[in-house]
Design a protein around this motif. Structure first.
Motif, PDB file in Angstrom:
ATOM      1  N   LEU A 178      18.094  37.300  47.505  1.00  0.00           N
ATOM      2  CA  LEU A 178      16.657  37.733  48.352  1.00  0.00           C
ATOM      3  C   LEU A 178      15.515  37.360  47.652  1.00  0.00           C
ATOM      4  CD1 LEU A 178      17.943  40.541  50.404  1.00  0.00           C
ATOM      5  CD2 LEU A 178      17.653  38.281  51.257  1.00  0.00           C
ATOM      6  N   TYR A 179      15.569  37.005  46.420  1.00  0.00           N
ATOM      7  CA  TYR A 179      14.502  36.497  45.598  1.00  0.00           C
ATOM      8  C   TYR A 179      14.477  34.853  46.075  1.00  0.00           C
ATOM      9  CZ  TYR A 179      14.319  40.677  42.865  1.00  0.00           C
ATOM     10  OH  TYR A 179      14.197  42.069  42.506  1.00  0.00           O
ATOM     11  N   TYR A 180      13.429  34.222  46.728  1.00  0.00           N
ATOM     12  CA  TYR A 180      13.371  32.921  47.092  1.00  0.00           C
ATOM     13  C   TYR A 180      13.235  31.846  45.733  1.00  0.00           C
ATOM     14  CZ  TYR A 180       8.237  32.282  45.712  1.00  0.00           C
ATOM     15  OH  TYR A 180       7.052  32.369  45.086  1.00  0.00           O
ATOM     16  N   ASN A 181      12.795  32.447  44.642  1.00  0.00           N
ATOM     17  CA  ASN A 181      12.645  31.643  43.529  1.00  0.00           C
ATOM     18  C   ASN A 181      13.867  31.822  42.319  1.00  0.00           C
ATOM     19  OD1 ASN A 181      11.842  34.190  42.947  1.00  0.00           O
ATOM     20  ND2 ASN A 181      10.042  33.264  41.772  1.00  0.00           N
ATOM     21  N   ASP A 182      14.997  32.608  42.754  1.00  0.00           N
ATOM     22  CA  ASP A 182      16.071  32.981  41.860  1.00  0.00           C
ATOM     23  C   ASP A 182      16.882  31.812  41.315  1.00  0.00           C
ATOM     24  OD1 ASP A 182      17.624  34.641  40.548  1.00  0.00           O
ATOM     25  OD2 ASP A 182      18.007  36.024  41.974  1.00  0.00           O
ATOM     26  N   SER A 183      17.163  31.700  40.272  1.00  0.00           N
ATOM     27  CA  SER A 183      17.590  30.508  39.366  1.00  0.00           C
ATOM     28  C   SER A 183      19.232  30.533  39.273  1.00  0.00           C
ATOM     29  CB  SER A 183      17.112  30.340  37.949  1.00  0.00           C
ATOM     30  OG  SER A 183      17.303  31.419  37.233  1.00  0.00           O
ATOM     31  N   LEU A 184      19.850  31.514  40.001  1.00  0.00           N
ATOM     32  CA  LEU A 184      21.411  31.570  39.847  1.00  0.00           C
ATOM     33  C   LEU A 184      21.983  30.245  40.357  1.00  0.00           C
ATOM     34  CD1 LEU A 184      21.740  35.272  41.151  1.00  0.00           C
ATOM     35  CD2 LEU A 184      21.968  34.420  38.790  1.00  0.00           C
ATOM     36  N   ASN A 185      22.947  29.865  39.871  1.00  0.00           N
ATOM     37  CA  ASN A 185      23.658  28.682  40.381  1.00  0.00           C
ATOM     38  C   ASN A 185      25.417  28.632  40.174  1.00  0.00           C
ATOM     39  OD1 ASN A 185      24.527  26.929  38.126  1.00  0.00           O
ATOM     40  ND2 ASN A 185      22.427  27.574  37.697  1.00  0.00           N
ATOM     41  N   MET A 186      26.133  27.828  41.005  1.00  0.00           N
ATOM     42  CA  MET A 186      27.363  28.015  40.814  1.00  0.00           C
ATOM     43  C   MET A 186      28.090  26.532  40.965  1.00  0.00           C
ATOM     44  SD  MET A 186      30.222  30.320  42.606  1.00  0.00           S
ATOM     45  CE  MET A 186      30.114  31.929  41.809  1.00  0.00           C
TER      46      MET A 186
ATOM     47  N   GLY B 197      27.163  50.008  51.501  1.00  0.00           N
ATOM     48  CA  GLY B 197      27.987  48.742  51.859  1.00  0.00           C
ATOM     49  C   GLY B 197      28.227  47.763  50.767  1.00  0.00           C
ATOM     50  N   GLY B 198      29.100  47.056  50.706  1.00  0.00           N
ATOM     51  CA  GLY B 198      29.230  45.981  49.936  1.00  0.00           C
ATOM     52  C   GLY B 198      28.200  45.031  49.806  1.00  0.00           C
ATOM     53  N   VAL B 199      27.543  44.443  51.055  1.00  0.00           N
ATOM     54  CA  VAL B 199      26.652  43.622  51.090  1.00  0.00           C
ATOM     55  C   VAL B 199      25.216  44.245  50.528  1.00  0.00           C
ATOM     56  CG1 VAL B 199      25.529  41.671  52.297  1.00  0.00           C
ATOM     57  CG2 VAL B 199      27.824  42.468  52.812  1.00  0.00           C
ATOM     58  N   SER B 200      25.246  45.648  50.468  1.00  0.00           N
ATOM     59  CA  SER B 200      23.876  46.103  49.782  1.00  0.00           C
ATOM     60  C   SER B 200      23.645  45.914  48.595  1.00  0.00           C
ATOM     61  CB  SER B 200      23.899  47.505  50.294  1.00  0.00           C
ATOM     62  OG  SER B 200      24.665  48.421  49.596  1.00  0.00           O
ATOM     63  N   GLN B 201      24.650  45.343  47.769  1.00  0.00           N
ATOM     64  CA  GLN B 201      24.514  45.143  46.629  1.00  0.00           C
ATOM     65  C   GLN B 201      23.894  43.662  46.266  1.00  0.00           C
ATOM     66  OE1 GLN B 201      25.517  47.888  44.587  1.00  0.00           O
ATOM     67  NE2 GLN B 201      25.286  48.452  46.658  1.00  0.00           N
ATOM     68  N   ILE B 202      23.585  43.001  47.235  1.00  0.00           N
ATOM     69  CA  ILE B 202      23.087  41.611  46.941  1.00  0.00           C
ATOM     70  C   ILE B 202      21.771  41.673  46.130  1.00  0.00           C
ATOM     71  CG2 ILE B 202      21.632  41.424  49.018  1.00  0.00           C
ATOM     72  CD1 ILE B 202      23.352  38.591  49.430  1.00  0.00           C
TER      73      ILE B 202
ATOM     74  N   LYS C 241      28.349  34.055  47.953  1.00  0.00           N
ATOM     75  CA  LYS C 241      27.668  35.103  48.427  1.00  0.00           C
ATOM     76  C   LYS C 241      27.534  36.449  47.481  1.00  0.00           C
ATOM     77  CE  LYS C 241      29.791  38.151  50.744  1.00  0.00           C
ATOM     78  NZ  LYS C 241      30.649  38.772  51.707  1.00  0.00           N
ATOM     79  N   ASN C 242      28.698  36.630  46.732  1.00  0.00           N
ATOM     80  CA  ASN C 242      28.673  37.797  45.940  1.00  0.00           C
ATOM     81  C   ASN C 242      27.715  37.339  44.535  1.00  0.00           C
ATOM     82  OD1 ASN C 242      30.005  39.262  47.709  1.00  0.00           O
ATOM     83  ND2 ASN C 242      31.968  38.768  46.902  1.00  0.00           N
TER      84      ASN C 242
END
Length: 333
Positions: free
Chosen positions: A213-221, A282-287, A207-208
């Protein structure tokens, strides 16, 4: 006039303690690790030590939060956890006063439980103040003015939505869909869709660090869990695209509830919100991507507070330096 020495925010993810003239003195997970024995449960770890045991012990060991979604679920463990935290910062027992940050929708019964809890830990005077008001103060807003302020605080246990005027909340709502809920749904969905069971600590990390909230983001783990069928460890790559449909409903619900709150207000108040904008903290606002998501889906101007996880506790710290204003807020709540 009561003078307060400490402020505490007991979140679904972290507990933070602010000491007057010292600043933030503690930030640890709101967690207890306990193991059943023939004579009852034995505590194995508290705070950071409890979190370090998540997913790394036998199935019998429970790691849980005794205070979650704004409620004290287990008074005995909550007392032990807070006593541990305050002993770490060497507070003056029975000679200090404290304010505790709580959701705007808290019941009178829950207020009494919080007061009883902090009295048991050793505080003389215990006062409750709304997290949302502290968020406004921490973000630099003048809560004493006649201008309307609105804040959406997305925490670990719940979401606080509040409209504030002259030191008090005139309209508020609390949603039980904070960051911990997102963690649980991420873990459940990965188990159901991909056949791999991961712990909540891994889900929180996804989550962090990957959720967007970008549907085409390319982050992965890459995460390691247990294969549902073979029961052996298996590594798996999770992408932002995998998480997008999981997290989107949470933020859609936050926008819906915020919009309902605004449209239920008199026109003059709604106009102030349009002019002043809405604070998101709030912490989740940083998403990742929240700003652009709000521009597309929310009809009002917004400001996402930097370092939003600490905005409310830092606001409480500012109030410790303005005891007159702090007492006015306590009286109004």
């Amino acid at each position: 006039m009561t003078k307060y020495n400490y402020a505490i925010e007991i979140g679904g993810g972290q507990t933070k303690i602010y000491q007057k003239d010292c600043g933030l003195v503690l930030c640890e997970p709101t967690l207890v690790a306990a193991e059943p024995t023939s004579s009852g449960y034995v505590v194995l770890g508290l705070g950071k030590k409890a979190k370090a045991l998540m997913g790394k012990t036998s199935d019998e060991v429970e790691v849980f939060s005794p205070i979650a979604n704004g409620k004290i679920n287990n008074f005995e463990y909550a007392e032990e956890l807070l006593q541990y935290f305050f002993d770490k910062i060497d507070y003056k027992k029975n000679s200090s006063n404290i304010v505790i940050l709580v959701g705007c929708g808290i019941t009178e019964a829950d207020k009494k439980l919080y007061r009883d809890l902090l009295h048991k830990v050793g505080f003389k005077e215990v006062a409750l103040i709304p997290t949302a008001v502290c968020t406004c103060v921490g973000a630099g807003k003048n809560i004493s003015s006649t201008k309307i302020n609105m804040v959406v605080n997305i925490g670990g246990g719940n979401v606080d939505i509040a409209v504030i005027n002259r030191n008090s909340i005139i309209k508020g709502a609390t949603l039980g869909i904070g960051g911990r809920n997102i963690d649980s749904v991420i873990a459940q969905t990965i188990a159901y869709d991909d056949g791999i069971v991961i712990g909540l600590a891994s889900a929180e990390m996804l989550k962090n660090e990957v959720a967007s909230l970008y549907y085409n983001d390319s982050l992965n783990m890459e995460v390691t869990g247990v294969d549902v069928e073979s029961k052996v460890p298996r590594s798996y790559i999770i992408t932002s695209g995998d998480l997008y449909p999981i997290i989107l409903p949470f933020f859609d619900e936050i926008i819906r509830a915020s919009d309902v709150t605004i449209t239920s207000l008199p026109p003059d108040i709604s106009t102030d919100i349009i002019n002043n904008g809405v604070l998101f903290a709030g912490g989740v606002s940083q998403i990742s991507g929240l700003g652009d998501y709000l521009k597309k889906n929310f009809r009002y101007p917004v400001r996402i507070v930097e370092d939003g996880e600490f905005t409310s506790i830092n606001g409480a710290g500012k109030l410790l330096d303005d005891q007159e204003l702090l007492n006015k807020i306590v009286e109004n709540f």
